[in-house]
Write a protein that holds these residues in place. Sequence first.
Motif, PDB file in Angstrom:
ATOM      1  N   LEU A  87      29.772  44.015  32.082  1.00 38.87           N
ATOM      2  CA  LEU A  87      30.000  43.569  33.461  1.00 38.87           C
ATOM      3  C   LEU A  87      30.854  42.308  33.498  1.00 38.87           C
ATOM      4  N   LEU A  88      30.536  41.357  32.627  1.00 41.11           N
ATOM      5  CA  LEU A  88      31.213  40.058  32.644  1.00 41.11           C
ATOM      6  C   LEU A  88      32.508  40.027  31.847  1.00 41.11           C
ATOM      7  N   LEU A  89      32.679  40.997  30.945  1.00 37.97           N
ATOM      8  CA  LEU A  89      33.843  41.003  30.068  1.00 37.97           C
ATOM      9  C   LEU A  89      34.457  42.403  30.014  1.00 37.97           C
ATOM     10  N   PRO A  90      34.922  42.922  31.153  1.00 40.20           N
ATOM     11  CA  PRO A  90      35.508  44.268  31.167  1.00 40.20           C
ATOM     12  C   PRO A  90      36.846  44.283  30.431  1.00 40.20           C
ATOM     13  N   ASP A  91      37.228  45.452  29.974  1.00 38.70           N
ATOM     14  CA  ASP A  91      38.478  45.602  29.232  1.00 38.70           C
ATOM     15  C   ASP A  91      39.675  45.080  30.024  1.00 38.70           C
ATOM     16  N   ALA A  92      39.683  45.294  31.335  1.00 40.58           N
ATOM     17  CA  ALA A  92      40.802  44.833  32.163  1.00 40.58           C
ATOM     18  C   ALA A  92      40.947  43.317  32.098  1.00 40.58           C
ATOM     19  N   LEU A  93      39.836  42.614  32.001  1.00 34.82           N
ATOM     20  CA  LEU A  93      39.875  41.156  31.905  1.00 34.82           C
ATOM     21  C   LEU A  93      40.492  40.727  30.575  1.00 34.82           C
ATOM     22  N   LEU A  94      40.135  41.421  29.513  1.00 31.99           N
ATOM     23  CA  LEU A  94      40.705  41.106  28.196  1.00 31.99           C
ATOM     24  C   LEU A  94      42.215  41.317  28.203  1.00 31.99           C
ATOM     25  N   GLN A  95      42.662  42.370  28.864  1.00 30.57           N
ATOM     26  CA  GLN A  95      44.101  42.639  28.943  1.00 30.57           C
ATOM     27  C   GLN A  95      44.811  41.597  29.795  1.00 30.57           C
ATOM     28  N   GLU A  96      44.139  41.110  30.817  1.00 25.11           N
ATOM     29  CA  GLU A  96      44.724  40.107  31.707  1.00 25.11           C
ATOM     30  C   GLU A  96      44.970  38.787  30.985  1.00 25.11           C
ATOM     31  N   TYR A  97      44.097  38.451  30.046  1.00 25.55           N
ATOM     32  CA  TYR A  97      44.186  37.186  29.322  1.00 25.55           C
ATOM     33  C   TYR A  97      44.499  37.415  27.852  1.00 25.55           C
ATOM     34  N   GLN A  98      45.565  38.119  27.576  1.00 24.60           N
ATOM     35  CA  GLN A  98      45.928  38.456  26.199  1.00 24.60           C
ATOM     36  C   GLN A  98      46.267  37.237  25.356  1.00 24.60           C
ATOM     37  N   ASP A  99      46.622  36.140  25.993  1.00 25.97           N
ATOM     38  CA  ASP A  99      46.975  34.930  25.245  1.00 25.97           C
ATOM     39  C   ASP A  99      45.748  34.127  24.800  1.00 25.97           C
ATOM     40  N   LEU A 100      44.543  34.545  25.239  1.00 27.63           N
ATOM     41  CA  LEU A 100      43.299  33.876  24.847  1.00 27.63           C
ATOM     42  C   LEU A 100      42.496  34.771  23.917  1.00 27.63           C
ATOM     43  N   SER A 101      41.673  34.158  23.088  1.00 31.70           N
ATOM     44  CA  SER A 101      40.796  34.945  22.213  1.00 31.70           C
ATOM     45  C   SER A 101      39.626  35.483  23.034  1.00 31.70           C
ATOM     46  N   ILE A 102      38.985  36.509  22.522  1.00 34.66           N
ATOM     47  CA  ILE A 102      37.815  37.066  23.203  1.00 34.66           C
ATOM     48  C   ILE A 102      36.723  36.003  23.315  1.00 34.66           C
ATOM     49  N   SER A 103      36.634  35.149  22.330  1.00 36.06           N
ATOM     50  CA  SER A 103      35.653  34.074  22.346  1.00 36.06           C
ATOM     51  C   SER A 103      35.929  33.094  23.491  1.00 36.06           C
ATOM     52  N   GLN A 104      37.176  32.725  23.694  1.00 39.02           N
ATOM     53  CA  GLN A 104      37.541  31.808  24.776  1.00 39.02           C
ATOM     54  C   GLN A 104      37.253  32.428  26.145  1.00 39.02           C
ATOM     55  N   ILE A 105      37.565  33.699  26.279  1.00 34.71           N
ATOM     56  CA  ILE A 105      37.316  34.392  27.546  1.00 34.71           C
ATOM     57  C   ILE A 105      35.814  34.479  27.803  1.00 34.71           C
ATOM     58  N   ALA A 106      35.053  34.778  26.763  1.00 39.39           N
ATOM     59  CA  ALA A 106      33.593  34.883  26.896  1.00 39.39           C
ATOM     60  C   ALA A 106      32.986  33.557  27.347  1.00 39.39           C
ATOM     61  N   ILE A 107      33.422  32.468  26.745  1.00 37.87           N
ATOM     62  CA  ILE A 107      32.916  31.152  27.135  1.00 37.87           C
ATOM     63  C   ILE A 107      33.191  30.898  28.616  1.00 37.87           C
ATOM     64  N   ALA A 108      34.389  31.221  29.055  1.00 38.92           N
ATOM     65  CA  ALA A 108      34.773  30.989  30.446  1.00 38.92           C
ATOM     66  C   ALA A 108      33.970  31.840  31.423  1.00 38.92           C
ATOM     67  N   HIS A 109      33.409  32.954  30.932  1.00 33.97           N
ATOM     68  CA  HIS A 109      32.670  33.867  31.807  1.00 33.97           C
ATOM     69  C   HIS A 109      31.167  33.868  31.533  1.00 33.97           C
ATOM     70  N   GLY A 110      30.680  32.853  30.833  1.00 32.52           N
ATOM     71  CA  GLY A 110      29.250  32.662  30.671  1.00 32.52           C
ATOM     72  C   GLY A 110      28.548  33.575  29.687  1.00 32.52           C
ATOM     73  N   ILE A 111      29.285  34.171  28.765  1.00 36.59           N
ATOM     74  CA  ILE A 111      28.678  35.085  27.801  1.00 36.59           C
ATOM     75  C   ILE A 111      28.357  34.344  26.512  1.00 36.59           C
ATOM     76  N   PRO A 112      27.117  34.419  26.055  1.00 35.34           N
ATOM     77  CA  PRO A 112      26.770  33.767  24.788  1.00 35.34           C
ATOM     78  C   PRO A 112      27.588  34.346  23.626  1.00 35.34           C
ATOM     79  N   GLN A 113      28.091  33.476  22.803  1.00 33.15           N
ATOM     80  CA  GLN A 113      28.903  33.896  21.657  1.00 33.15           C
ATOM     81  C   GLN A 113      28.146  34.863  20.755  1.00 33.15           C
ATOM     82  N   GLU A 114      26.834  34.699  20.679  1.00 31.32           N
ATOM     83  CA  GLU A 114      26.016  35.547  19.822  1.00 31.32           C
ATOM     84  C   GLU A 114      26.042  37.010  20.230  1.00 31.32           C
TER      85      GLU A 114
END
Length: 121
Positions: A87-114
């Motif tokens: 819900l918080l990290l859909p594939d479309a979001l990852l494609q939108e922010y291709q210049d950021l790592s998945i970890s950076q995007i996750a932090i910005a969207h409140g997802i625990p790194q674990e």
Amino acid sequence: FQIARGLGVVILFEPLGNKLGYFSTYKRSKFIHINEDLSEQDRIFPCAHELGHVLQHPHENTPFLRKNTLFSISKIEREANEFAVELLLPDALLQEYQDLSISQIAIAHGIPQELLYLKSR
């Protein structure tokens, strides 16, 4: 939060100690309880996780999501974590922010790194 409220789920902010949140029902009403001590950013994942329970396990008594037990072996807890990550990290979001790592995007969207390993499935 918008989705939960749109579904008629009441969101309550309460003192929960070391618990992040939990889902409950009472007389057909659904409630997501979130630890009031969490920052606005840190409330995102527990809400999404508990929304997973609302939609996937509406008749289960869900245990508290504890700060140190994100790796729960419980099937329903794992399913709620997977729901929240998608819900918080859909594939479309990852494609939108291709210049950021998945970890950076996750932090910005409140997802625990674990829990990022759930996205690789």
